[in-house]
Motif scaffolding. Structure first.
Motif, PDB file in Angstrom:
ATOM      1  N   VAL A   1       0.744  -1.191   0.072  1.00 18.94           N
ATOM      2  CA  VAL A   1       0.005  -0.064   0.050  1.00 18.94           C
ATOM      3  C   VAL A   1       0.960   1.374   0.008  1.00 18.94           C
ATOM      4  N   SER A   2       2.045   1.185   0.725  1.00 13.40           N
ATOM      5  CA  SER A   2       2.862   2.430   0.985  1.00 13.40           C
ATOM      6  C   SER A   2       3.491   2.580  -0.751  1.00 13.40           C
ATOM      7  N   THR A   3       3.566   1.682  -1.402  1.00 15.97           N
ATOM      8  CA  THR A   3       4.279   1.728  -2.760  1.00 15.97           C
ATOM      9  C   THR A   3       3.122   2.459  -3.558  1.00 15.97           C
ATOM     10  N   VAL A   4       2.080   2.095  -3.584  1.00 13.97           N
ATOM     11  CA  VAL A   4       0.820   2.654  -4.038  1.00 13.97           C
ATOM     12  C   VAL A   4       0.811   4.228  -3.723  1.00 13.97           C
ATOM     13  N   LYS A   5       0.816   4.594  -2.365  1.00  9.81           N
ATOM     14  CA  LYS A   5       0.855   5.717  -2.264  1.00  9.81           C
ATOM     15  C   LYS A   5       1.929   6.703  -2.521  1.00  9.81           C
ATOM     16  N   THR A   6       3.089   6.173  -2.423  1.00  6.81           N
ATOM     17  CA  THR A   6       4.146   7.024  -2.899  1.00  6.81           C
ATOM     18  C   THR A   6       4.065   7.095  -4.560  1.00  6.81           C
ATOM     19  N   GLN A   7       3.892   6.243  -5.227  1.00  5.31           N
ATOM     20  CA  GLN A   7       3.736   6.249  -6.611  1.00  5.31           C
ATOM     21  C   GLN A   7       2.577   7.326  -6.967  1.00  5.31           C
ATOM     22  N   THR A   8       1.646   7.087  -6.178  1.00  7.31           N
ATOM     23  CA  THR A   8       0.157   8.021  -6.497  1.00  7.31           C
ATOM     24  C   THR A   8       0.864   9.532  -6.493  1.00  7.31           C
ATOM     25  N   ALA A   9       1.297   9.734  -5.117  1.00  6.94           N
ATOM     26  CA  ALA A   9       1.890  11.133  -4.825  1.00  6.94           C
ATOM     27  C   ALA A   9       3.002  11.876  -5.836  1.00  6.94           C
ATOM     28  N   ARG A  10       3.744  10.974  -6.180  1.00  6.48           N
ATOM     29  CA  ARG A  10       4.933  11.413  -7.184  1.00  6.48           C
ATOM     30  C   ARG A  10       4.158  11.507  -8.421  1.00  6.48           C
ATOM     31  N   ALA A  11       3.257  10.787  -9.025  1.00  6.82           N
ATOM     32  CA  ALA A  11       2.779  10.925 -10.373  1.00  6.82           C
ATOM     33  C   ALA A  11       1.904  12.189 -10.119  1.00  6.82           C
ATOM     34  N   LEU A  12       1.134  12.422  -9.278  1.00  7.64           N
ATOM     35  CA  LEU A  12       0.099  13.596  -9.132  1.00  7.64           C
ATOM     36  C   LEU A  12       1.064  14.937  -9.199  1.00  7.64           C
ATOM     37  N   ASP A  13       2.219  14.908  -8.329  1.00  3.01           N
ATOM     38  CA  ASP A  13       2.917  15.790  -8.369  1.00  3.01           C
ATOM     39  C   ASP A  13       3.724  16.346  -9.751  1.00  3.01           C
ATOM     40  N   ARG A  14       4.090  15.208 -10.344  1.00  2.00           N
ATOM     41  CA  ARG A  14       4.667  15.442 -11.719  1.00  2.00           C
ATOM     42  C   ARG A  14       3.432  16.021 -12.757  1.00  2.00           C
ATOM     43  N   LEU A  15       2.531  15.428 -12.548  1.00  2.63           N
ATOM     44  CA  LEU A  15       1.353  16.060 -13.481  1.00  2.63           C
ATOM     45  C   LEU A  15       0.970  17.296 -13.134  1.00  2.63           C
ATOM     46  N   ARG A  16       0.817  17.804 -11.752  1.00  3.31           N
ATOM     47  CA  ARG A  16       0.554  19.213 -11.412  1.00  3.31           C
ATOM     48  C   ARG A  16       1.732  19.955 -11.825  1.00  3.31           C
ATOM     49  N   ALA A  17       2.919  19.626 -11.680  1.00  2.00           N
ATOM     50  CA  ALA A  17       3.969  20.551 -12.232  1.00  2.00           C
ATOM     51  C   ALA A  17       4.117  20.725 -13.801  1.00  2.00           C
ATOM     52  N   MET A  18       3.692  19.769 -14.317  1.00  2.00           N
ATOM     53  CA  MET A  18       3.756  19.854 -15.900  1.00  2.00           C
ATOM     54  C   MET A  18       2.233  20.547 -16.629  1.00  2.00           C
ATOM     55  N   LEU A  19       1.453  20.372 -15.565  1.00  2.41           N
ATOM     56  CA  LEU A  19       0.034  20.906 -16.287  1.00  2.41           C
ATOM     57  C   LEU A  19      -0.738  21.585 -15.041  1.00  2.41           C
ATOM     58  N   PRO A  20      -0.091  22.857 -14.723  1.00  2.00           N
ATOM     59  CA  PRO A  20      -0.943  23.561 -13.735  1.00  2.00           C
ATOM     60  C   PRO A  20      -2.258  24.196 -14.019  1.00  2.00           C
ATOM     61  N   ASP A  21      -2.412  24.153 -15.307  1.00  2.00           N
ATOM     62  CA  ASP A  21      -3.779  24.734 -15.705  1.00  2.00           C
ATOM     63  C   ASP A  21      -4.947  23.712 -15.498  1.00  2.00           C
ATOM     64  N   LEU A  22      -4.763  22.363 -15.511  1.00  2.00           N
ATOM     65  CA  LEU A  22      -5.855  21.635 -15.354  1.00  2.00           C
ATOM     66  C   LEU A  22      -6.389  21.282 -13.807  1.00  2.00           C
ATOM     67  N   ARG A  23      -7.523  21.942 -13.476  1.00  2.00           N
ATOM     68  CA  ARG A  23      -7.939  21.850 -12.252  1.00  2.00           C
ATOM     69  C   ARG A  23      -7.967  20.521 -11.485  1.00  2.00           C
ATOM     70  N   MET A  24      -8.682  19.614 -12.406  1.00  2.00           N
ATOM     71  CA  MET A  24      -8.871  18.383 -12.162  1.00  2.00           C
ATOM     72  C   MET A  24      -7.836  17.534 -11.344  1.00  2.00           C
ATOM     73  N   LEU A  25      -6.641  18.119 -11.833  1.00  2.00           N
ATOM     74  CA  LEU A  25      -5.290  17.300 -11.060  1.00  2.00           C
ATOM     75  C   LEU A  25      -5.347  17.854  -9.798  1.00  2.00           C
ATOM     76  N   ALA A  26      -5.287  19.318  -9.734  1.00  2.00           N
ATOM     77  CA  ALA A  26      -5.204  19.916  -8.287  1.00  2.00           C
ATOM     78  C   ALA A  26      -6.253  19.490  -7.354  1.00  2.00           C
ATOM     79  N   ASP A  27      -7.583  19.094  -7.888  1.00  2.30           N
ATOM     80  CA  ASP A  27      -8.793  18.597  -6.902  1.00  2.30           C
ATOM     81  C   ASP A  27      -8.545  17.005  -6.538  1.00  2.30           C
ATOM     82  N   ALA A  28      -7.527  16.436  -7.111  1.00  2.44           N
ATOM     83  CA  ALA A  28      -7.608  14.961  -6.894  1.00  2.44           C
ATOM     84  C   ALA A  28      -7.411  14.755  -5.521  1.00  2.44           C
ATOM     85  N   PRO A  29      -7.988  13.654  -4.923  1.00 10.40           N
ATOM     86  CA  PRO A  29      -7.921  13.205  -3.445  1.00 10.40           C
ATOM     87  C   PRO A  29      -6.454  12.460  -3.634  1.00 10.40           C
ATOM     88  N   GLU A  30      -5.680  12.580  -2.430  1.00  9.48           N
ATOM     89  CA  GLU A  30      -4.386  11.801  -2.294  1.00  9.48           C
ATOM     90  C   GLU A  30      -4.711  10.745  -1.216  1.00  9.48           C
TER      91      GLU A  30
END
Length: 175
Positions: free
Chosen positions: A143-172
């Motif tokens: 489960v910790s691997t899933v949490k880590t990979q999810t957080a890293r993926a969302l951080d990377r997507l948010r950094a690349m795509l700051p205009d997409l609100r759906m990524l900023a609102d995604a629950p972690e």
């Protein structure tokens, strides 16, 4: 054709599209997705007689797909280089649907820059709506691997795509 074979044929006709959609999100490539679904359907067919309930066939096929994709991750990697510019030029427009199309294409390109593990957890967590525990079980990781990979993926997507609100609102947080 006996009843079990007819059930399998019906399963393939009705569920292949949904399996292909998930496989595409896992692999990021149409051809690899088709190969992944073909492998999952072949293994499901071999196990068809052992399935107690044919209603569980899709879950079985999805689990086969996820495990096959995990096996693919463990193979030696070849580096892919993607263009660095992921942000489209947004102009204020009316009801032009091209903006939505551009955003989908930009998001797709951004998803392709994620590692296979990160893309898989994003697909399982946010497209297939699995919990962290379910995702971990399907992928055969903690489960910790899933949490880590999810957080890293969302951080990377948010950094690349700051205009997409759906990524900023995604629950972690886990569900």
């Amino acid at each position: 054709m006996d009843a079990r074979e007819a059930d399998y044929a019906h399963f393939v006709r009705t569920r292949t599209h949904a399996l292909l959609r998930s496989a595409y999100l896992l692999t990021g490539d149409q051809h690899l997705a088709e190969d992944l679904v073909q492998e999952a359907l072949a293994r499901t067919h071999r196990a068809w007689q052992r399935l107690e309930k044919t209603e569980n066939a899709e879950a079985y096929a999805r689990k086969v797909m996820y495990h096959a994709q995990v096996s693919f991750w463990r193979r030696p990697k070849v580096a892919e280089v993607m263009p660095a510019d992921f942000e489209p030029d947004h102009e204020t427009g009316g009801d032009d649907h091209s903006d939505a199309t551009v955003e989908r294409l930009v998001l797709r390109r951004a998803l392709l820059t994620l590692s296979a593990k990160q893309r898989a957890v994003i697909v399982l967590r946010f497209f297939e709506d699995h919990t962290e525990a379910e995702s971990a079980q399907l992928l055969g990781v903690s489960v910790s691997t899933v949490k880590t990979q999810t957080a890293r993926a969302l951080d990377r997507l948010r950094a690349m795509l700051p205009d997409l609100r759906m990524l900023a609102d995604a629950p972690e947080a886990g569900r």
